[in-house]
Design a protein around this motif. Structure first.
Motif, PDB file in Angstrom:
ATOM      1  N   THR A   1       0.830  -1.015  -0.008  1.00 47.78           N
ATOM      2  CA  THR A   1      -0.069  -0.008  -0.401  1.00 47.78           C
ATOM      3  C   THR A   1       0.720   2.090   0.131  1.00 47.78           C
ATOM      4  OG1 THR A   1      -1.444  -1.283   0.925  1.00 47.78           O
ATOM      5  CG2 THR A   1      -1.775   1.386   1.372  1.00 47.78           C
TER       6      THR A   1
ATOM      7  N   ASN B   1       1.128   4.867   0.667  1.00 54.35           N
ATOM      8  CA  ASN B   1       0.678   6.044   1.048  1.00 54.35           C
ATOM      9  C   ASN B   1       1.187   7.773   0.099  1.00 54.35           C
ATOM     10  OD1 ASN B   1      -1.302   5.813   2.189  1.00 54.35           O
ATOM     11  ND2 ASN B   1       0.729   5.286   3.692  1.00 54.35           N
TER      12      ASN B   1
ATOM     13  N   ASP C   1      -4.056  13.301  -0.848  1.00 55.78           N
ATOM     14  CA  ASP C   1      -3.346  12.593  -0.145  1.00 55.78           C
ATOM     15  C   ASP C   1      -4.183  11.134  -0.746  1.00 55.78           C
ATOM     16  OD1 ASP C   1      -2.322  14.406   1.490  1.00 55.78           O
ATOM     17  OD2 ASP C   1      -3.933  14.739   2.974  1.00 55.78           O
TER      18      ASP C   1
ATOM     19  N   GLU D   1      -4.106   6.915  -0.984  1.00 57.90           N
ATOM     20  CA  GLU D   1      -3.577   5.667  -0.591  1.00 57.90           C
ATOM     21  C   GLU D   1      -3.800   4.625  -1.845  1.00 57.90           C
ATOM     22  OE1 GLU D   1      -4.468   4.238   3.364  1.00 57.90           O
ATOM     23  OE2 GLU D   1      -5.666   2.429   1.935  1.00 57.90           O
TER      24      GLU D   1
ATOM     25  N   GLY E   1      -7.496   2.560  -4.306  1.00 54.13           N
ATOM     26  CA  GLY E   1      -7.593   2.651  -3.797  1.00 54.13           C
ATOM     27  C   GLY E   1      -8.209   4.389  -3.165  1.00 54.13           C
TER      28      GLY E   1
END
Length: 310
Positions: free
Chosen positions: A229, A231, A250, A252, A263
């Motif tokens: 994952t 970020n 932002d 993910e 995501g």
């Protein structure tokens, strides 16, 4: 005789006064009746005018808003001009020689993923904004599944590039929630009309779509693999109603498999950055206040479209 004359005269005056009084009362009653009738007619006319204006305004808004039907499915451009902001580490073999490829790791190459859009897809774009209506705080959620975008991920050189995102904002439908999002209060077709007619003006063909064009990706790790994952921060130009402003999402990003990634991404913007105002707030309106900022969210699933480098 004189007393009788006085009595007769007094009776005459009394009867005359009663008649005058009755006549005056009758005239006053007729005047009041005529006045009330005029006021009633005037009231009916005023109510009729207000009703006509209200209906006319709703018709006007309806014309501006349109029927909410989209002209086409979202089709974001598949171009990747942004660069990954990371010191891409060279592969190192067991002897410490840089730039050597570890032959034990199978090459995956570069994979292009496309977001699944439409009602059959798992992707959606949302906005969330707080308002106070009738003295009670609500969270307004607007959602559309008309979201398209793409990713270009190089699993060997460990780079991530993101293509354009396109959202059909005409397709947005809203509902009101408790502030903790635990319970839906109501869906609001009237708010949807105002959004299409006045706020986002998405009833107009030139404002039907909003786009986000990435200009840079930061925070990508020096190495990653399937199952990780990431970020990251996605910087780019967001265009709403013909006005463009730079924003940071932002994000993910979940590398689920070679065939699929998923995501979420979020950012907060100010209405004024896009020259947008919210009508019918304050004063005698039922809407007491609306926040100046709005949260934008993207939730997506993207599947493999192309593959190269193997």
């Amino acid at each position: 005789m004189h007393a009788r004359s006085i009595h007769t005269t007094g009776s005459f005056h009394a009867r005359h006064c009663r008649k005058i009084t009755e006549l005056a009362i009758r005239h006053v009653c007729e005047y009041i009746k005529r006045t009330m009738k005029k006021l009633l007619y005037a009231g009916i006319i005023v109510i009729a005018v207000i009703a006509v204006v209200a209906v006319g305004y709703r018709v006007y808004l309806g014309i501006l808003a349109g029927d909410g039907q989209i002209t086409r499915e979202v089709q974001a451009e598949r171009t990747f001009g942004n660069d990954t902001d990371t010191g891409d580490a060279a592969d190192v073999d067991t002897n410490g020689n840089s730039d050597a490829v570890d032959e034990q790791e199978p090459a995956i190459g570069t994979i292009q993923y496309g977001v699944t859009s439409g009602e059959s897809g798992d992707s959606r774009a949302q906005f969330l904004i707080r308002e106070v209506i009738f003295g009670r705080e609500n969270l307004v959620e607007g959602t559309t599944r008309q979201l398209d975008g793409s990713f270009l991920i190089d699993y060997d050189d460990h780079s991530v590039r993101v293509g354009q995102f396109e959202i059909n904002v005409r397709d947005i439908r809203t509902r009101s929630l408790d502030v903790d999002m635990s319970q839906e209060r109501w869906s609001d077709g009237e708010r949807d009309v105002v959004i299409r007619a006045q706020i986002l003006q998405s009833g107009r063909d030139e404002f039907e779509f909003s786009t986000f064009n990435p200009t840079g990706v930061s925070g990508v790790p020096e190495s990653f693999e399937i199952g990780d994952t990431l970020n990251i921060v996605l910087t780019g130009d967001l265009t709403i109603r013909g006005v463009t402003s730079s924003v940071d999402f932002d994000m993910e990003l979940v590398l689920e498999s070679e065939d699929m990634i998923s995501g979420t991404a979020s950012t907060t913007v100010l209405w004024e950055d896009f020259n947008i105002t919210i009508p019918y707030v304050g004063g005698n309106s039922d809407i007491n206040s609306v926040d100046d900022s709005v949260e934008l969210r993207l939730e997506f699933t993207a599947i493999q479209e192309e593959r190269s480098g193997i």
